[in-house]
Write an enzyme that holds these catalytic residues in place. Sequence first.
Site, short mmCIF file in Angstrom:
data_model
loop_
_atom_site.label_atom_id
_atom_site.label_comp_id
_atom_site.label_asym_id
_atom_site.label_seq_id
_atom_site.Cartn_x
_atom_site.Cartn_y
_atom_site.Cartn_z
N ASP A 176 0.86 -1.19 0.00
CA ASP A 176 0.00 0.00 0.00
C ASP A 176 0.89 1.24 0.00
OD1 ASP A 176 -1.77 -2.08 0.48
OD2 ASP A 176 -3.04 -0.89 1.83
N LYS A 205 -6.92 3.29 -3.50
CA LYS A 205 -7.34 3.28 -2.10
C LYS A 205 -7.51 4.72 -1.65
CE LYS A 205 -5.32 1.90 2.38
NZ LYS A 205 -4.24 1.17 3.03
N LYS A 253 -10.29 0.11 -2.71
CA LYS A 253 -10.21 -0.08 -1.27
C LYS A 253 -10.49 1.22 -0.53
CE LYS A 253 -7.07 -1.33 2.51
NZ LYS A 253 -5.72 -1.80 2.88
#
Lengths: 491, 293
Positions: free
Chosen positions: B130, B193, B229
Site C-alpha cells: 500500500d 485506495k 479499497k
Amino acid sequence: MTAQSTRQPELSFGSAWRYADAPDSTPIEIAHRYGHFIDGEFVEPADGKHIATINPATDEPISDIAAGDESDVDRAVRAARAAQAKWARTKPRERAKYLFRIARRIQERAHELAVLETKDAGTPIRESRDLHIPLAAQHFFYNAGWADKLRYAFAVASPRPVGVCGQIIPAGAPLLMAARKLAPALACGNTCILKPSELSSLVVLRLAEILQEVELPPGVVNIVTGGAKTGEALAAHTGLRAISFTGSTETGKRIARAAAETGARVTLQLSGKSPNIVFADASLDQAIEGAVQGVFFSRGLSCCAGARLLVEEPILGEIVRKLKIRMATIRVGDPLDKNTDVGPLACKQQLDTIKAYLKTACDASAQLHETSASPLPKKGSWCRPTLLTDVHPSDVACREEIPGPVLAVMTFRTPDEAIAQANDTPFGLAAGVWTDKGSKGREIANRLKAGVVWCNTYHKFDAASPVGGCRESGLGREGGIQGLRPYVEFS
Amino acid sequence: MPITAVDSVMVEAEAAAFAKRSVKGEAATQGMRMALSMLDLTTLEGKDSPQKVRALCRKAVQPCGAMPDLPHVAAVCVYPAFVALAKRELDGTGVRVASVATAFPSGQYPLSVRLADVRAVVDAGADEVDMVINRGAFLAGDRETVSDEIRRVKETCAGAHLKVILETGELETYENIRRASDLAIEAGADFIKTSTGKIKPAATMPVVLVMLHAIRDHYLRTGCMIGMKPAGGISTAGAALSYLVMVKETLGDAWLTPDCFRFGASSLANDLLRQLARQATGSDTAKYDFSEA
C-alpha cells in the site's frame, strides 16, 4: 447492433448478491367505501353511485369512492360559498394556525400517508415517503407563513381573496398536488372544492380526515371525488371565481373554454415534453444520473419529466452506453418495496397509449432499449424504462407527451442547435441544462422557453420555488410567492 | 487524458441514495460475510508490537472462535517492521500480508528511501504493497512526477499487488480525486485506495463513488479490472453494506470479491461479528463480547 470484431467490455449486473424483499408492511386502515367530503363531513353521493379504486400494482380493488355528479358538485360549491365570507374575515394569523396544524398532522401521519399513496397511486414508497409527503407538508408550512404577510408579498395594501376556487388534480403525487393548490388558496382566504383523480383519491380523502382533526371550519375545503364527468361539472359551475387545473393540455383547453363562460380565473399546469440538454463539458456521470431520475423515477408521470435528452454529438456514444449501464440497475416492481425505483403505471389505458407511441417510433426507424433486470409482475400495468435512439425532432415520439418512462435521445452540434431543438415542441414546461461552465448554463437557460430550468440537476422541487409552464404547458405558477397570485385580488 | 468534471451536489445525492437501499435478513447476512472476507484487518500504530500483530493474524484467520464457519479476512495490513512476522503467522492460511510502504503516511522522503522501503517489504514477503502518492507534487500540478513515482514503485513491487493511496482528504475536491484516480490507474495501480486513515475525512461514500466511476471508465475502455479499497472511517456493518450496494450497482457482480474490493478498517470487524451473531442467535451482543484483536 452489428457484429463487431472486437467485443466491448461489459459490466454484468446479475444475481451475485440479491437484496431480499423489503416491503413496507405498515398496516393502514382503508374503509370499504368513501363518500365526498362536503361541509366538514363525509357524505354519500346524491345518486348513491360509487366506483372502485384499484391498487395499480395488483389490479385489485382496494376501496370504493363516490362518483360525483352535478348535484354533488353543486352541493360542494354551495358549502364553499357559505363558508367563504367568514373564512375571508378570519384573522390571517388564525388562518395561518390552521395551515400550520395541517402541516404538522401531515408530518405526524407521514408514514401512513406515504403507504396509502403507494397503494393507491403506485408511487414507489421511496418517492412517496422521501419526496411527495414531506413536500406536501412543506407547502402548508410555507404558505402558513405568508397568510399574515400577504401585503409584503405583493406590495399592495390589502390583497383580497378571490372567492370560491375549483381545483382539479391528476393521478400522480395526489397529496402533493392537493397541497400545492390548497395551501396558497387557504392562506389567502379562499374556500375550495378539490377534485382528485379517480385513480388516486384515497390519500386526498385521508387529508380530509386531517382537516377534521385540526377543526378547519366546515365548508372551507370540500372534496368531491369521481372521474372526468365530475371534473367537467366542477369546471362548468357558475359559482366558481377561480379554477386551477393540473393535467393534460387537451383537458386544460376544455377547462379554459368552460371558464370563459363562467368568468372564473384560470390557472393551468399542463403537459410537457421537457428537454435535458447535455454539453460535452458537463459532469457526464451526474448528467446521466439526472436524466435517469428525471424521467424514469417518476415513471414519466410527472408533468416535468425530462422526456427528451439532447446530447452534444461527440459524446453521444458514451452517453448512450452509460445510460444503458445505468438502466441495468433500475429496479422495477412492487412499489411498496423499499428498493423499488420504478412502480406500475396508473392504469391500463396509459400502457396502451405508450405501446402505440413506441410502435410508431419503431416503425419510423427508432432503436428501442429497455431495462431487463427485474421480471415484471403478472398483474397490473407495467412499462419498463425505455430508451429511444435514432429518433428525430419531427418524430411523434419526440413531440408529444408519452405518459410513461420513455426517454428519447437526440443530438445537437452547437448551442444554437441545442436551443432550437429544445424549444421545438408546442410545450414549455421544464428543462435541464448540464454544463460545467456557469456562464454557458445561464445563457442557455435564458433562451429556453420553459417555466422551470434546472442547471446541473433535475426534478428538484421546493415549496418556495414556483413551477409552471408557458405555451401549451400552462398558465400561472404554483409554489413560491408566485403561487399565491392566482388566489388574491387587488382592487 | 480527458478531464472529467464531477458535480459535487449530484454525486453526493447519488451516494446518499445507495445508502437508502434496504438490505435485510438473508441478504444482510450474505453481505456481512462478504464484507468480512474483503477486510484488510489493519494495525498501523507506533505502539504496535509483535504480540499485537500475532493476535491480529490469529483473528484474521478465525475472526470469532464462537462462530467457526465464518470466512477468513482478505489480508492483514501492517507496518514494514512486522511483515516477516505476519508472513510466518499466516503461512498457508490464505490470508494475505499487506504492508504500507513508501514512507507511509506522509511519503515526504526521497524517492530512493521510499523505493528502498518497498523493496524491503517485498523481500520480507509482502503479498500487497500500500503506497502513498506524492500529494505535494499532485497539488502543485506536477502529474509527471506523481505518475513516474507510481511506475517506479510498481516496478519495485515485482509480483506484489500495488494499492495506491490517494489520501483523498488532502486532495479535497472530487475533481482532484477523479484525476488522481485516473492517473494512478494509468500508472499501474492494481487497486486504488482512499486514505491512510491518518487524515480526516477518510473514506466517504461520494469519494468512493467518484473512484468507482474512474475504475468503471477504465474497464469500459480497456477491459482491465482495477480494485477499490476504501479505508478509514467505515466502522459499522450498516455502512459496509451501503458500500457494497454502491459497488454492486456501479461496477456489477464481478467486483464483489476480495480480489476487487477491500475494506481497510480496524473496528469494522467487530461490528460485523456483532451483527452476524445477532442474526444467528437473535439476541444482541455487546462490544466486549469480541476480542479487540
